[in-house]
Design a protein around this motif. Sequence first.
Motif, PDB file in Angstrom:
ATOM      1  N   GLU A   1       0.817  -1.224   0.000  1.00 54.18           N
ATOM      2  CA  GLU A   1       0.000   0.000   0.000  1.00 54.18           C
ATOM      3  C   GLU A   1       0.846   1.269   0.000  1.00 54.18           C
ATOM      4  N   ARG A   2       2.074   1.177   0.490  1.00 54.06           N
ATOM      5  CA  ARG A   2       2.926   2.379   0.568  1.00 54.06           C
ATOM      6  C   ARG A   2       3.372   2.840  -0.816  1.00 54.06           C
ATOM      7  N   LEU A   3       3.202   1.973  -1.833  1.00 55.67           N
ATOM      8  CA  LEU A   3       3.594   2.331  -3.194  1.00 55.67           C
ATOM      9  C   LEU A   3       2.421   2.895  -3.993  1.00 55.67           C
ATOM     10  N   ALA A   4       1.318   3.210  -3.311  1.00 57.07           N
ATOM     11  CA  ALA A   4       0.148   3.812  -3.957  1.00 57.07           C
ATOM     12  C   ALA A   4       0.420   5.276  -4.297  1.00 57.07           C
ATOM     13  N   GLU A   5      -0.359   5.788  -5.247  1.00 57.88           N
ATOM     14  CA  GLU A   5      -0.226   7.191  -5.663  1.00 57.88           C
ATOM     15  C   GLU A   5      -0.745   8.124  -4.566  1.00 57.88           C
ATOM     16  N   TYR A   6      -0.423   9.417  -4.687  1.00 61.63           N
ATOM     17  CA  TYR A   6      -0.864  10.393  -3.689  1.00 61.63           C
ATOM     18  C   TYR A   6      -2.385  10.569  -3.676  1.00 61.63           C
ATOM     19  N   ASP A   7      -3.085  10.110  -4.731  1.00 56.10           N
ATOM     20  CA  ASP A   7      -4.550  10.230  -4.751  1.00 56.10           C
ATOM     21  C   ASP A   7      -5.245   9.022  -4.119  1.00 56.10           C
ATOM     22  N   TYR A   8      -4.477   8.103  -3.564  1.00 56.29           N
ATOM     23  CA  TYR A   8      -5.045   6.880  -2.999  1.00 56.29           C
ATOM     24  C   TYR A   8      -6.062   7.218  -1.919  1.00 56.29           C
ATOM     25  N   GLY A   9      -7.267   6.678  -2.063  1.00 55.29           N
ATOM     26  CA  GLY A   9      -8.302   6.935  -1.059  1.00 55.29           C
ATOM     27  C   GLY A   9      -9.174   8.138  -1.366  1.00 55.29           C
ATOM     28  N   LEU A  10      -8.850   8.914  -2.396  1.00 50.45           N
ATOM     29  CA  LEU A  10      -9.710  10.049  -2.754  1.00 50.45           C
ATOM     30  C   LEU A  10     -10.983   9.542  -3.431  1.00 50.45           C
ATOM     31  N   SER A  11     -11.994  10.424  -3.522  1.00 49.08           N
ATOM     32  CA  SER A  11     -13.306   9.988  -4.013  1.00 49.08           C
ATOM     33  C   SER A  11     -13.305   9.668  -5.501  1.00 49.08           C
ATOM     34  N   HIS A  12     -12.425  10.319  -6.271  1.00 47.86           N
ATOM     35  CA  HIS A  12     -12.336   9.976  -7.697  1.00 47.86           C
ATOM     36  C   HIS A  12     -10.989  10.389  -8.266  1.00 47.86           C
ATOM     37  N   TYR A  13     -10.687   9.805  -9.401  1.00 44.95           N
ATOM     38  CA  TYR A  13      -9.423  10.052 -10.112  1.00 44.95           C
ATOM     39  C   TYR A  13      -9.640  11.262 -11.005  1.00 44.95           C
ATOM     40  N   THR A  14      -8.836  12.309 -10.809  1.00 48.03           N
ATOM     41  CA  THR A  14      -8.983  13.506 -11.632  1.00 48.03           C
ATOM     42  C   THR A  14      -7.876  13.542 -12.676  1.00 48.03           C
TER      43      THR A  14
ATOM     44  N   ASP B   1      -4.181  19.463  -1.319  1.00 46.43           N
ATOM     45  CA  ASP B   1      -4.745  18.660  -0.222  1.00 46.43           C
ATOM     46  C   ASP B   1      -3.876  17.454   0.120  1.00 46.43           C
ATOM     47  N   VAL B   2      -2.693  17.361  -0.496  1.00 51.46           N
ATOM     48  CA  VAL B   2      -1.797  16.226  -0.244  1.00 51.46           C
ATOM     49  C   VAL B   2      -0.684  16.653   0.711  1.00 51.46           C
ATOM     50  N   ASP B   3      -0.445  15.856   1.756  1.00 53.03           N
ATOM     51  CA  ASP B   3       0.692  16.098   2.657  1.00 53.03           C
ATOM     52  C   ASP B   3       1.945  15.553   1.964  1.00 53.03           C
ATOM     53  N   GLN B   4       2.672  16.468   1.305  1.00 52.31           N
ATOM     54  CA  GLN B   4       3.785  16.068   0.444  1.00 52.31           C
ATOM     55  C   GLN B   4       4.886  15.339   1.215  1.00 52.31           C
ATOM     56  N   ASP B   5       5.233  15.840   2.390  1.00 49.03           N
ATOM     57  CA  ASP B   5       6.302  15.214   3.175  1.00 49.03           C
ATOM     58  C   ASP B   5       5.912  13.805   3.612  1.00 49.03           C
ATOM     59  N   ALA B   6       4.645  13.649   4.019  1.00 47.86           N
ATOM     60  CA  ALA B   6       4.174  12.331   4.450  1.00 47.86           C
ATOM     61  C   ALA B   6       4.164  11.363   3.271  1.00 47.86           C
ATOM     62  N   PHE B   7       3.797  11.848   2.083  1.00 48.74           N
ATOM     63  CA  PHE B   7       3.783  11.014   0.878  1.00 48.74           C
ATOM     64  C   PHE B   7       5.197  10.530   0.550  1.00 48.74           C
ATOM     65  N   ILE B   8       6.162  11.452   0.560  1.00 48.70           N
ATOM     66  CA  ILE B   8       7.559  11.093   0.267  1.00 48.70           C
ATOM     67  C   ILE B   8       8.069  10.069   1.282  1.00 48.70           C
ATOM     68  N   ALA B   9       7.731  10.278   2.556  1.00 44.77           N
ATOM     69  CA  ALA B   9       8.184   9.359   3.611  1.00 44.77           C
ATOM     70  C   ALA B   9       7.557   7.976   3.434  1.00 44.77           C
ATOM     71  N   ARG B  10       6.272   7.934   3.095  1.00 50.22           N
ATOM     72  CA  ARG B  10       5.568   6.654   2.888  1.00 50.22           C
ATOM     73  C   ARG B  10       6.196   5.866   1.743  1.00 50.22           C
TER      74      ARG B  10
ATOM     75  N   ARG C   1      12.698  20.166  -6.873  1.00 48.84           N
ATOM     76  CA  ARG C   1      11.253  19.949  -7.001  1.00 48.84           C
ATOM     77  C   ARG C   1      10.927  18.472  -6.833  1.00 48.84           C
ATOM     78  N   LEU C   2       9.762  18.211  -6.255  1.00 44.28           N
ATOM     79  CA  LEU C   2       9.316  16.812  -6.134  1.00 44.28           C
ATOM     80  C   LEU C   2       9.009  16.232  -7.516  1.00 44.28           C
ATOM     81  N   LEU C   3       8.192  16.956  -8.289  1.00 39.35           N
ATOM     82  CA  LEU C   3       7.856  16.476  -9.636  1.00 39.35           C
ATOM     83  C   LEU C   3       8.959  16.928 -10.576  1.00 39.35           C
ATOM     84  N   CYS C   4       9.955  16.064 -10.750  1.00 41.36           N
ATOM     85  CA  CYS C   4      11.206  16.483 -11.399  1.00 41.36           C
ATOM     86  C   CYS C   4      11.452  15.799 -12.736  1.00 41.36           C
ATOM     87  N   VAL C   5      10.723  14.729 -13.047  1.00 39.40           N
ATOM     88  CA  VAL C   5      10.953  14.018 -14.307  1.00 39.40           C
ATOM     89  C   VAL C   5       9.628  13.681 -14.987  1.00 39.40           C
TER      90      VAL C   5
END
Length: 202
Positions: free
Chosen positions: A77-90, A111-120, A159-163
């Motif tokens: 589950e830790r390899l899920a995208e940052y939208d994991y658990g959201l109501s829909h895919y945008t 609405d994404v906790d970027q640091d928590a996502f990177i750590a996960r 930047r996080l989104l670098c590639v």
Amino acid sequence: MAGMQLLLIRHALPLRSEPGEGADPVLSEEGIAQAKRLPDALKRFPIARLVSSPQRRARQTAQPVADALGMTVDVDERLAEYDYGLSHYTPIEEASEADIKRLLSGNLPGDVDQDAFIARVGAGVDDVVAAAGHDETVAVFTHGGVINAMVHQVMRTERLLCVQVDYTGVTRLLKSRSGGLVVASVNGTEHVWDLLPRNHRW
């Protein structure tokens, strides 16, 4: 081949999901065609283990490789995208103006906790690497944000989104002698070059 190798593979092209359907769409017809190219594309690698995000678009992308190799796919589950658990895919085309600005500046939606996502993501990848044998290759089927988070951590990018990461693009990380990870290549897409929407414009 000397050393452990991690193949980070972005999922193939999914359908859009409607509000209320969850941020977990299945692959589109084009995505299924892209995923079917992966067994041949990955044939040269001595893959010892397959790991996937729990999201359907990643698990479906892994399936042709699992079938070809006669292997099962472990889900983390830790390899899920940052939208994991959201109501829909945008899809990016429908993101809000504020979120587009954040993405263009290299950051995740507000609405994404970027640091928590990177750590996960980092913790999930660390465990995959730790469980692998000295010379093993592990294929991880995951998402654009996850792959960017790993490249960002390994290369210490600003930047996080670098590639740029395309559908079924393969990014290779190698375990160095010191035990850390190094980026060997990013977004290999030769196997699906003709199936990527952005290449149809030439």
